[in-house]
Write a protein that holds these residues in place. Structure first.
Motif, PDB file in Angstrom:
ATOM      1  N   ASP A 149       0.834  -1.200   0.000  1.00 18.49           N
ATOM      2  CA  ASP A 149       0.000   0.000   0.000  1.00 18.49           C
ATOM      3  C   ASP A 149       0.873   1.256   0.000  1.00 18.49           C
ATOM      4  O   ASP A 149       2.096   1.179  -0.131  1.00 18.49           O
ATOM      5  CB  ASP A 149      -0.968  -0.022   1.185  1.00 18.49           C
ATOM      6  CG  ASP A 149      -0.252   0.000   2.537  1.00 18.49           C
ATOM      7  OD1 ASP A 149       0.954   0.368   2.592  1.00 18.49           O
ATOM      8  OD2 ASP A 149      -0.886  -0.337   3.561  1.00 18.49           O
ATOM      9  N   ARG A 150       0.226   2.411   0.153  1.00 13.10           N
ATOM     10  CA  ARG A 150       0.927   3.678   0.021  1.00 13.10           C
ATOM     11  C   ARG A 150       2.131   3.794   0.958  1.00 13.10           C
ATOM     12  O   ARG A 150       3.225   4.174   0.530  1.00 13.10           O
ATOM     13  CB  ARG A 150      -0.056   4.832   0.274  1.00 13.10           C
ATOM     14  CG  ARG A 150       0.592   6.201   0.228  1.00 13.10           C
ATOM     15  CD  ARG A 150      -0.405   7.302   0.023  1.00 13.10           C
ATOM     16  NE  ARG A 150      -1.388   7.404   1.084  1.00 13.10           N
ATOM     17  CZ  ARG A 150      -2.231   8.432   1.223  1.00 13.10           C
ATOM     18  NH1 ARG A 150      -2.205   9.429   0.352  1.00 13.10           N
ATOM     19  NH2 ARG A 150      -3.099   8.463   2.210  1.00 13.10           N
ATOM     20  N   VAL A 151       1.948   3.454   2.225  1.00 16.71           N
ATOM     21  CA  VAL A 151       3.043   3.566   3.183  1.00 16.71           C
ATOM     22  C   VAL A 151       4.063   2.461   2.985  1.00 16.71           C
ATOM     23  O   VAL A 151       5.274   2.711   3.021  1.00 16.71           O
ATOM     24  CB  VAL A 151       2.501   3.556   4.632  1.00 16.71           C
ATOM     25  CG1 VAL A 151       3.657   3.564   5.630  1.00 16.71           C
ATOM     26  CG2 VAL A 151       1.591   4.756   4.872  1.00 16.71           C
ATOM     27  N   GLU A 152       3.610   1.233   2.739  1.00 11.90           N
ATOM     28  CA  GLU A 152       4.538   0.121   2.552  1.00 11.90           C
ATOM     29  C   GLU A 152       5.436   0.344   1.337  1.00 11.90           C
ATOM     30  O   GLU A 152       6.605  -0.048   1.340  1.00 11.90           O
ATOM     31  CB  GLU A 152       3.768  -1.198   2.413  1.00 11.90           C
ATOM     32  CG  GLU A 152       4.664  -2.427   2.295  1.00 11.90           C
ATOM     33  CD  GLU A 152       5.673  -2.555   3.427  1.00 11.90           C
ATOM     34  OE1 GLU A 152       6.820  -2.949   3.138  1.00 11.90           O
ATOM     35  OE2 GLU A 152       5.325  -2.245   4.586  1.00 11.90           O
ATOM     36  N   ARG A 153       4.896   0.982   0.306  1.00 10.46           N
ATOM     37  CA  ARG A 153       5.729   1.289  -0.861  1.00 10.46           C
ATOM     38  C   ARG A 153       6.900   2.185  -0.469  1.00 10.46           C
ATOM     39  O   ARG A 153       8.036   1.969  -0.908  1.00 10.46           O
ATOM     40  CB  ARG A 153       4.895   1.996  -1.933  1.00 10.46           C
ATOM     41  CG  ARG A 153       4.092   1.076  -2.827  1.00 10.46           C
ATOM     42  CD  ARG A 153       3.462   1.877  -3.942  1.00 10.46           C
ATOM     43  NE  ARG A 153       2.910   1.024  -4.985  1.00 10.46           N
ATOM     44  CZ  ARG A 153       2.653   1.426  -6.210  1.00 10.46           C
ATOM     45  NH1 ARG A 153       2.886   2.687  -6.547  1.00 10.46           N
ATOM     46  NH2 ARG A 153       2.165   0.595  -7.102  1.00 10.46           N
ATOM     47  N   LEU A 154       6.618   3.208   0.335  1.00  8.82           N
ATOM     48  CA  LEU A 154       7.683   4.120   0.771  1.00  8.82           C
ATOM     49  C   LEU A 154       8.707   3.389   1.621  1.00  8.82           C
ATOM     50  O   LEU A 154       9.924   3.577   1.459  1.00  8.82           O
ATOM     51  CB  LEU A 154       7.084   5.295   1.540  1.00  8.82           C
ATOM     52  CG  LEU A 154       6.106   6.188   0.774  1.00  8.82           C
ATOM     53  CD1 LEU A 154       5.552   7.275   1.683  1.00  8.82           C
ATOM     54  CD2 LEU A 154       6.773   6.812  -0.446  1.00  8.82           C
ATOM     55  N   ALA A 172       2.558  14.935   4.647  1.00  9.40           N
ATOM     56  CA  ALA A 172       2.375  13.490   4.806  1.00  9.40           C
ATOM     57  C   ALA A 172       2.035  13.086   6.235  1.00  9.40           C
ATOM     58  O   ALA A 172       1.724  11.910   6.487  1.00  9.40           O
ATOM     59  CB  ALA A 172       3.630  12.760   4.351  1.00  9.40           C
ATOM     60  N   ARG A 173       2.067  14.007   7.178  1.00  9.85           N
ATOM     61  CA  ARG A 173       1.724  13.676   8.569  1.00  9.85           C
ATOM     62  C   ARG A 173       0.319  13.098   8.679  1.00  9.85           C
ATOM     63  O   ARG A 173       0.016  12.361   9.613  1.00  9.85           O
ATOM     64  CB  ARG A 173       1.835  14.919   9.454  1.00  9.85           C
ATOM     65  CG  ARG A 173       3.268  15.329   9.788  1.00  9.85           C
ATOM     66  CD  ARG A 173       3.282  16.467  10.793  1.00  9.85           C
ATOM     67  NE  ARG A 173       4.622  16.941  11.071  1.00  9.85           N
ATOM     68  CZ  ARG A 173       5.431  16.421  12.007  1.00  9.85           C
ATOM     69  NH1 ARG A 173       5.006  15.403  12.734  1.00  9.85           N
ATOM     70  NH2 ARG A 173       6.640  16.925  12.203  1.00  9.85           N
ATOM     71  N   GLU A 174      -0.556  13.427   7.720  1.00  9.31           N
ATOM     72  CA  GLU A 174      -1.942  12.977   7.775  1.00  9.31           C
ATOM     73  C   GLU A 174      -2.071  11.465   7.589  1.00  9.31           C
ATOM     74  O   GLU A 174      -3.049  10.874   8.049  1.00  9.31           O
ATOM     75  CB  GLU A 174      -2.766  13.701   6.702  1.00  9.31           C
ATOM     76  CG  GLU A 174      -2.853  15.205   6.905  1.00  9.31           C
ATOM     77  CD  GLU A 174      -3.651  15.879   5.804  1.00  9.31           C
ATOM     78  OE1 GLU A 174      -4.176  15.158   4.921  1.00  9.31           O
ATOM     79  OE2 GLU A 174      -3.749  17.120   5.808  1.00  9.31           O
ATOM     80  N   TYR A 175      -1.114  10.860   6.900  1.00  6.76           N
ATOM     81  CA  TYR A 175      -1.267   9.429   6.605  1.00  6.76           C
ATOM     82  C   TYR A 175      -0.046   8.580   6.941  1.00  6.76           C
ATOM     83  O   TYR A 175      -0.142   7.353   7.009  1.00  6.76           O
ATOM     84  CB  TYR A 175      -1.614   9.214   5.123  1.00  6.76           C
ATOM     85  CG  TYR A 175      -0.490   9.533   4.167  1.00  6.76           C
ATOM     86  CD1 TYR A 175       0.483   8.575   3.847  1.00  6.76           C
ATOM     87  CD2 TYR A 175      -0.385  10.779   3.562  1.00  6.76           C
ATOM     88  CE1 TYR A 175       1.516   8.860   2.976  1.00  6.76           C
ATOM     89  CE2 TYR A 175       0.636  11.059   2.681  1.00  6.76           C
ATOM     90  CZ  TYR A 175       1.585  10.104   2.386  1.00  6.76           C
ATOM     91  OH  TYR A 175       2.608  10.404   1.521  1.00  6.76           O
ATOM     92  N   LEU A 176       1.102   9.198   7.161  1.00  6.48           N
ATOM     93  CA  LEU A 176       2.326   8.420   7.326  1.00  6.48           C
ATOM     94  C   LEU A 176       2.372   7.751   8.697  1.00  6.48           C
ATOM     95  O   LEU A 176       2.258   8.418   9.727  1.00  6.48           O
ATOM     96  CB  LEU A 176       3.549   9.326   7.158  1.00  6.48           C
ATOM     97  CG  LEU A 176       4.843   8.623   6.802  1.00  6.48           C
ATOM     98  CD1 LEU A 176       4.767   8.057   5.388  1.00  6.48           C
ATOM     99  CD2 LEU A 176       6.015   9.587   6.893  1.00  6.48           C
ATOM    100  N   ASP A 177       2.535   6.437   8.709  1.00  3.33           N
ATOM    101  CA  ASP A 177       2.615   5.653   9.941  1.00  3.33           C
ATOM    102  C   ASP A 177       4.085   5.436  10.268  1.00  3.33           C
ATOM    103  O   ASP A 177       4.748   4.556   9.711  1.00  3.33           O
ATOM    104  CB  ASP A 177       1.893   4.315   9.737  1.00  3.33           C
ATOM    105  CG  ASP A 177       1.834   3.482  11.004  1.00  3.33           C
ATOM    106  OD1 ASP A 177       2.484   3.863  12.005  1.00  3.33           O
ATOM    107  OD2 ASP A 177       1.140   2.448  10.998  1.00  3.33           O
TER     108      ASP A 177
END
Length: 229
Positions: A149-154, A172-177
């Motif tokens: 997903d979006r975070v795992e790709r990063l 990216a603070r809104e979604y970055l885990d």
């Protein structure tokens, strides 16, 4: 050595903060294997004119709903001449226009031959980095195996790049885990864009969020005094 990377979509002649982010890392990865979004910074940016802030937009074709930035094609090649004409008319009286005009005009001449938005953006980003003395390695997300997903790709890109630190823009603070990065042994740091000093800009009041071309044409070789890094 602790390697630091940033991963970000390409922008059209971005503002100074984009280049500060590039300078702050060891490798900057252009993340154009993601969906193209309309009315965003991918194909447009702003300059400061006598009438206020004005958008310069590259006309593109959106041929499918989930079209990637890297797949986005130019709709009208006349855009380059039009943009350069607007820039030259607007900044003709800027202090360093005479110094940079031939160089910037040449960039637009080269960009005119590009069919893909990503190639245009990459051309300007690399050219401006050279002008600013930024030696950061610039690569593409196409050079990496994109997974999850979006975070795992990063996280995956950081792993493959051998990064110990991931520098992210504040949006990216809104979604970055951050926990998912920590599990991979990667520390997340956040870029800050506050505290920029004002510079002698044509047509007050002052506006920070305009293309880097504004900084170059107004202050020239003194640009470092008005950037963060």
């Amino acid at each position: 050595m602790t390697k630091k990377v940033a991963i970000l979509q390409s922008n059209y002649v971005p503002w100074k903060g984009y280049f500060d982010l590039i300078r702050a890392v060891d490798e900057f990865i252009v993340y154009d294997e993601v969906q193209y979004t309309k009315n965003d910074w991918r194909n447009r940016n702003r300059i400061k004119t006598q009438a206020g802030v004005q958008w310069l937009s590259i006309p593109v074709r959106q041929e499918q709903l989930e079209q990637k930035i890297s797949e986005t094609r130019i709709a009208d090649r006349r855009w380059a001449a039009q943009h350069w004409r607007t820039i030259s008319n607007t900044y003709a009286r800027a202090r360093y226009f005479g110094r940079y005009a031939p160089t910037i005009e040449a960039w637009y001449g080269e960009a005119c031959a590009c069919d893909l938005l990503s190639d245009i953006n990459a051309l300007f980003i690399r050219a401006v980095c050279a002008e600013l003395g930024i030696a950061t390695r610039i690569t593409s997300s196409r050079d990496y195996d994109l997974q999850g997903d979006r975070v795992e790709r990063l996280v995956s890109i950081c792993r493959q790049a051998g990064a110990a630190v991931y520098l992210s823009g504040p949006a990216a603070r809104e979604y970055l885990d951050e926990a998912r990065f920590a599990e991979a042994g990667i520390r997340v740091e956040w870029m800050r864009y506050d505290g920029y000093p004002e510079y002698p800009q044509l047509f007050p009041p002052f506006e920070h969020s305009v293309s880097i071309l504004d900084l170059l044409l107004n202050v020239g070789p003194e640009h470092a005094a008005f950037m963060k890094t």
